[in-house]
Design an enzyme around this catalytic site. Structure first.
Site, PDB file in Angstrom:
ATOM      1  N   TYR A  93      21.871  24.130  23.046  1.00  0.00           N
ATOM      2  CA  TYR A  93      21.818  23.976  24.773  1.00  0.00           C
ATOM      3  C   TYR A  93      21.650  22.519  24.928  1.00  0.00           C
ATOM      4  O   TYR A  93      20.449  21.864  24.397  1.00  0.00           O
ATOM      5  CB  TYR A  93      20.942  24.947  25.491  1.00  0.00           C
ATOM      6  CG  TYR A  93      21.025  24.660  27.011  1.00  0.00           C
ATOM      7  CD1 TYR A  93      21.900  25.632  27.367  1.00  0.00           C
ATOM      8  CD2 TYR A  93      20.118  23.875  27.659  1.00  0.00           C
ATOM      9  CE1 TYR A  93      22.047  25.425  29.082  1.00  0.00           C
ATOM     10  CE2 TYR A  93      20.500  24.034  28.945  1.00  0.00           C
ATOM     11  CZ  TYR A  93      21.484  24.579  29.659  1.00  0.00           C
ATOM     12  OH  TYR A  93      21.494  24.538  31.105  1.00  0.00           O
TER      13      TYR A  93
ATOM     14  N   GLN B  65      22.293  31.881  32.433  1.00  0.00           N
ATOM     15  CA  GLN B  65      23.518  32.708  32.090  1.00  0.00           C
ATOM     16  C   GLN B  65      24.091  32.000  30.766  1.00  0.00           C
ATOM     17  O   GLN B  65      24.720  32.767  29.922  1.00  0.00           O
ATOM     18  CB  GLN B  65      24.536  32.557  33.176  1.00  0.00           C
ATOM     19  CG  GLN B  65      24.818  31.099  33.574  1.00  0.00           C
ATOM     20  CD  GLN B  65      24.019  30.552  34.693  1.00  0.00           C
ATOM     21  OE1 GLN B  65      22.864  30.888  34.775  1.00  0.00           O
ATOM     22  NE2 GLN B  65      24.496  29.731  35.228  1.00  0.00           N
TER      23      GLN B  65
ATOM     24  N   ASN C 259      15.493  23.644  31.362  1.00  0.00           N
ATOM     25  CA  ASN C 259      14.530  23.824  32.571  1.00  0.00           C
ATOM     26  C   ASN C 259      13.674  25.218  32.355  1.00  0.00           C
ATOM     27  O   ASN C 259      13.882  25.892  31.503  1.00  0.00           O
ATOM     28  CB  ASN C 259      15.282  23.681  33.857  1.00  0.00           C
ATOM     29  CG  ASN C 259      16.168  24.768  33.963  1.00  0.00           C
ATOM     30  OD1 ASN C 259      16.340  25.934  33.568  1.00  0.00           O
ATOM     31  ND2 ASN C 259      16.894  24.591  35.133  1.00  0.00           N
TER      32      ASN C 259
ATOM     33  N   GLN D 286       7.066   8.875  29.312  1.00  0.00           N
ATOM     34  CA  GLN D 286       7.243  10.149  29.487  1.00  0.00           C
ATOM     35  C   GLN D 286       6.901  10.810  30.630  1.00  0.00           C
ATOM     36  O   GLN D 286       7.491  11.882  30.736  1.00  0.00           O
ATOM     37  CB  GLN D 286       6.185  10.611  28.343  1.00  0.00           C
ATOM     38  CG  GLN D 286       6.569  10.294  27.065  1.00  0.00           C
ATOM     39  CD  GLN D 286       7.913  10.608  26.434  1.00  0.00           C
ATOM     40  OE1 GLN D 286       8.394  11.955  26.410  1.00  0.00           O
ATOM     41  NE2 GLN D 286       8.729   9.494  26.148  1.00  0.00           N
TER      42      GLN D 286
ATOM     43  N   HIS E 235       9.991  11.791  32.980  1.00  0.00           N
ATOM     44  CA  HIS E 235      10.808  13.075  32.563  1.00  0.00           C
ATOM     45  C   HIS E 235      10.727  13.988  33.669  1.00  0.00           C
ATOM     46  O   HIS E 235      11.877  14.605  34.072  1.00  0.00           O
ATOM     47  CB  HIS E 235      10.453  13.589  31.374  1.00  0.00           C
ATOM     48  CG  HIS E 235      10.973  12.755  30.023  1.00  0.00           C
ATOM     49  ND1 HIS E 235      12.628  12.940  29.907  1.00  0.00           N
ATOM     50  CD2 HIS E 235      10.693  12.278  28.934  1.00  0.00           C
ATOM     51  CE1 HIS E 235      12.683  12.450  28.533  1.00  0.00           C
ATOM     52  NE2 HIS E 235      11.563  11.915  28.110  1.00  0.00           N
TER      53      HIS E 235
ATOM     54  N   GLU F 154       3.053  17.604  22.029  1.00  0.00           N
ATOM     55  CA  GLU F 154       4.324  17.144  21.725  1.00  0.00           C
ATOM     56  C   GLU F 154       4.451  15.910  20.953  1.00  0.00           C
ATOM     57  O   GLU F 154       4.921  15.827  19.872  1.00  0.00           O
ATOM     58  CB  GLU F 154       5.191  17.199  22.910  1.00  0.00           C
ATOM     59  CG  GLU F 154       6.716  16.931  22.626  1.00  0.00           C
ATOM     60  CD  GLU F 154       7.561  16.875  23.745  1.00  0.00           C
ATOM     61  OE1 GLU F 154       9.088  17.014  23.655  1.00  0.00           O
ATOM     62  OE2 GLU F 154       7.136  16.797  25.016  1.00  0.00           O
ATOM     63  N   HIS F 155       3.885  14.857  21.627  1.00  0.00           N
ATOM     64  CA  HIS F 155       4.067  13.156  20.940  1.00  0.00           C
ATOM     65  C   HIS F 155       2.521  12.938  20.936  1.00  0.00           C
ATOM     66  O   HIS F 155       1.801  12.891  22.051  1.00  0.00           O
ATOM     67  CB  HIS F 155       4.791  12.525  21.977  1.00  0.00           C
ATOM     68  CG  HIS F 155       6.093  12.958  22.324  1.00  0.00           C
ATOM     69  ND1 HIS F 155       6.571  13.336  23.333  1.00  0.00           N
ATOM     70  CD2 HIS F 155       7.329  12.733  21.451  1.00  0.00           C
ATOM     71  CE1 HIS F 155       7.839  13.629  23.598  1.00  0.00           C
ATOM     72  NE2 HIS F 155       8.203  13.300  22.399  1.00  0.00           N
TER      73      HIS F 155
ATOM     74  N   ASP G 182      12.876   9.032  20.948  1.00  0.00           N
ATOM     75  CA  ASP G 182      13.605   9.836  21.643  1.00  0.00           C
ATOM     76  C   ASP G 182      14.903   9.662  21.176  1.00  0.00           C
ATOM     77  O   ASP G 182      15.969  10.698  21.780  1.00  0.00           O
ATOM     78  CB  ASP G 182      13.282   9.681  23.120  1.00  0.00           C
ATOM     79  CG  ASP G 182      12.175  10.114  23.776  1.00  0.00           C
ATOM     80  OD1 ASP G 182      11.660  11.197  22.904  1.00  0.00           O
ATOM     81  OD2 ASP G 182      11.503   9.716  24.551  1.00  0.00           O
TER      82      ASP G 182
ATOM     83  N   GLU H  98      -0.928  56.755   1.548  1.00  0.00           N
ATOM     84  CA  GLU H  98      -0.423  56.720   2.942  1.00  0.00           C
ATOM     85  C   GLU H  98       0.436  58.018   3.465  1.00  0.00           C
ATOM     86  O   GLU H  98       0.789  57.997   4.467  1.00  0.00           O
ATOM     87  CB  GLU H  98       0.545  55.487   2.852  1.00  0.00           C
ATOM     88  CG  GLU H  98      -0.320  54.069   2.645  1.00  0.00           C
ATOM     89  CD  GLU H  98       0.666  53.038   2.982  1.00  0.00           C
ATOM     90  OE1 GLU H  98       1.790  53.063   3.152  1.00  0.00           O
ATOM     91  OE2 GLU H  98       0.268  51.917   2.821  1.00  0.00           O
TER      92      GLU H  98
ATOM     93  N   HIS I 209       8.371  58.609  -0.674  1.00  0.00           N
ATOM     94  CA  HIS I 209       8.562  57.318  -1.393  1.00  0.00           C
ATOM     95  C   HIS I 209       8.174  57.545  -2.842  1.00  0.00           C
ATOM     96  O   HIS I 209       8.610  57.341  -4.115  1.00  0.00           O
ATOM     97  CB  HIS I 209       7.438  56.202  -0.878  1.00  0.00           C
ATOM     98  CG  HIS I 209       7.727  55.629   0.222  1.00  0.00           C
ATOM     99  ND1 HIS I 209       8.420  56.285   1.598  1.00  0.00           N
ATOM    100  CD2 HIS I 209       7.966  54.407   0.763  1.00  0.00           C
ATOM    101  CE1 HIS I 209       8.658  55.428   2.212  1.00  0.00           C
ATOM    102  NE2 HIS I 209       8.468  54.110   1.846  1.00  0.00           N
TER     103      HIS I 209
END
Length: 425
Positions: free
Chosen positions: A126, A188, A211, A256, A259, A321-322, A355, A409, A414
């Site tokens: 994506y 979707q 998003n 940053q 963004h 993240e960074h 980036d 068990e 088994h």
């Protein structure tokens, strides 16, 4: 808006509250995404037409596909200005070289045991769209999938109102080796990749940022497919000593923040003088930025610590993240880093380069998930299968303890299946 000032104890209190309140969208958003995902799973293309018309302002006319043709992808690459295409090719080469080094061999264990590593068959990527196009994201996701050996790589990205995908996105898709580009955005698109439709083929893993609706959709479909992570707003933490250039620190924080109004940008320093200088430089810089309103809305702060070691401790708690380290002697600080998506060491290694062209991946764990997650990489598209191949001597060593544990068990079938092979039933 000036940077807010904190000491370490106050920062810990307020950070803890902020992270506890980060529940991953509102109730309304979660309910909306769940309804979209369910509708696409049940109604396929009919639901895709409905939601794409509503949210993207476009759906293919009857008889036209969601997919962009290979011919149109090639034409887009040819239409792209030469300098832009050259920059994408340069970035692709760097990204491919770094990710090609991520090699994963089969593991040979004792007693006929193996761990096999294989790529998934189909990967779905994506790339965000709408107000801006992000061809770098296509490279960052598509190239590792190809290096991993994925058979088919599909990309979903929102179209413009006329149904077109920006040339830069299509050119990047060509360079990354993407097989299919679908003109689909939002929740979707994630649902279509996860469940398939009459015209969209389902995938095994979905990767790439988006998003809040994309993030919530990835969370909704996880388990049906694998996902690289659930991304939140971008983050940068800068650890700097008193010798750092305040102008560079301010610029890196702002880079940053532009963004997203929900982005984090934090300076951790043991120097009050640097803190003052960065605050002044940041205030001066803000007014000259094209996205000054977005930068001003972000969650920005300066935290004054008692030492750089305490700064690293706070960074590990935040798990950014960074993480950028600007210090005269950065290596001992780097050695203490435990939790970060990516670390950038020194003034000549800014996050902004990462980036695009450094070669490390820019799709990174956010919202504290660097405590347990990794950057997008070749391993995102790999899975592992264990193999056992026993001879008679090995079977004889194992069968007794196994039967004992099975009976412990209460799983007597088994024990029976094992005992049949021992002639001791």
């Amino acid at each position: 808006m000036p940077l807010r000032r904190f000491d370490a104890p106050r920062w810990r209190r307020e950070l803890g509250l902020a992270r506890r309140l980060n529940l991953g969208g509102t109730d309304e958003q979660r309910e909306s995404v769940a309804a979209i995902v369910r509708a696409v799973a049940l109604r396929g293309d009919a639901a895709l037409v409905e939601y794409s018309s509503r949210f993207d302002g476009w759906a293919p006319p009857p008889g036209e596909s969601w997919a962009v043709s290979q011919a149109e992808m090639q034409l887009a690459a040819e239409r792209l200005p030469a300098d832009q295409l050259a920059a994408l090719e340069f970035a692709a080469q760097r990204i491919r070289a770094f990710h090609a080094a991520q090699t994963y061999a089969d593991v040979e264990g004792p007693d006929g045991l193996q761990l096999l590593t294989r790529p998934v068959r189909r990967a779905g990527l994506y790339a965000p769209g709408g107000r801006a196009a992000y061809p770098s994201t296509v490279l960052m996701a598509g190239i590792p999938a190809r290096v991993a050996g994925v058979q088919h790589v599909a990309l979903a990205t929102p179209p413009n109102a006329d149904g077109r995908v920006p040339d830069a996105i299509l050119a990047a898709a060509v360079l990354a080796g993407v097989d299919s580009v679908y003109r689909l955005g939002g929740a979707q698109a994630i649902a279509a990749l996860a469940y398939g439709s009459e015209t969209v083929q389902a995938v095994d893993v979905i990767a790439g940022p988006g998003n809040i609706y994309v993030a919530l959709a990835k969370r909704e479909v996880f388990g049906t497919v694998g996902v690289d992570g659930v991304a939140g707003p971008t983050e940068i933490l800068v650890i700097a000593d008193g010798q750092a250039d305040a102008t560079l620190v301010a610029a890196d924080l702002a880079s940053q923040l532009e963004h997203d109004p929900l982005a984090w940008a934090v300076l951790l320093t043991d120097s009050a003088a640097l803190a003052d200088a960065v605050e002044e430089a940041f205030s001066e810089l803000q007014v000259s930025l094209e996205r000054a309103d977005v930068v001003a809305a972000g969650r920005s702060a300066i935290v004054l610590t008692t030492s750089l070691e305490e700064s690293v401790e706070l960074a590990n708690e935040f798990a950014p993240e960074h993480l950028q380290i600007l210090a005269a002697d950065p290596e001992p600080l780097l050695a203490r880093v435990e939790n970060a998506g990516a670390v950038f060491v020194g003034s000549l290694s800014p996050v902004s380069l990462g980036d695009y062209v450094i070669g490390t991946n820019h799709t990174l764990p956010t919202a504290g998930s660097a405590r347990h997650s990794s950057p997008l990489g070749v391993y995102t598209f790999l899975k592992r299968t264990s193999v056992a191949r026993l001879n008679e001597a090995q079977f004889r060593t194992l069968e007794g303890p196994a039967r004992t544990l099975a009976r412990l068990e209460g799983l007597t079938a088994h024990a029976h299946a094992i005992a049949l092979r021992t002639e001791e039933e």
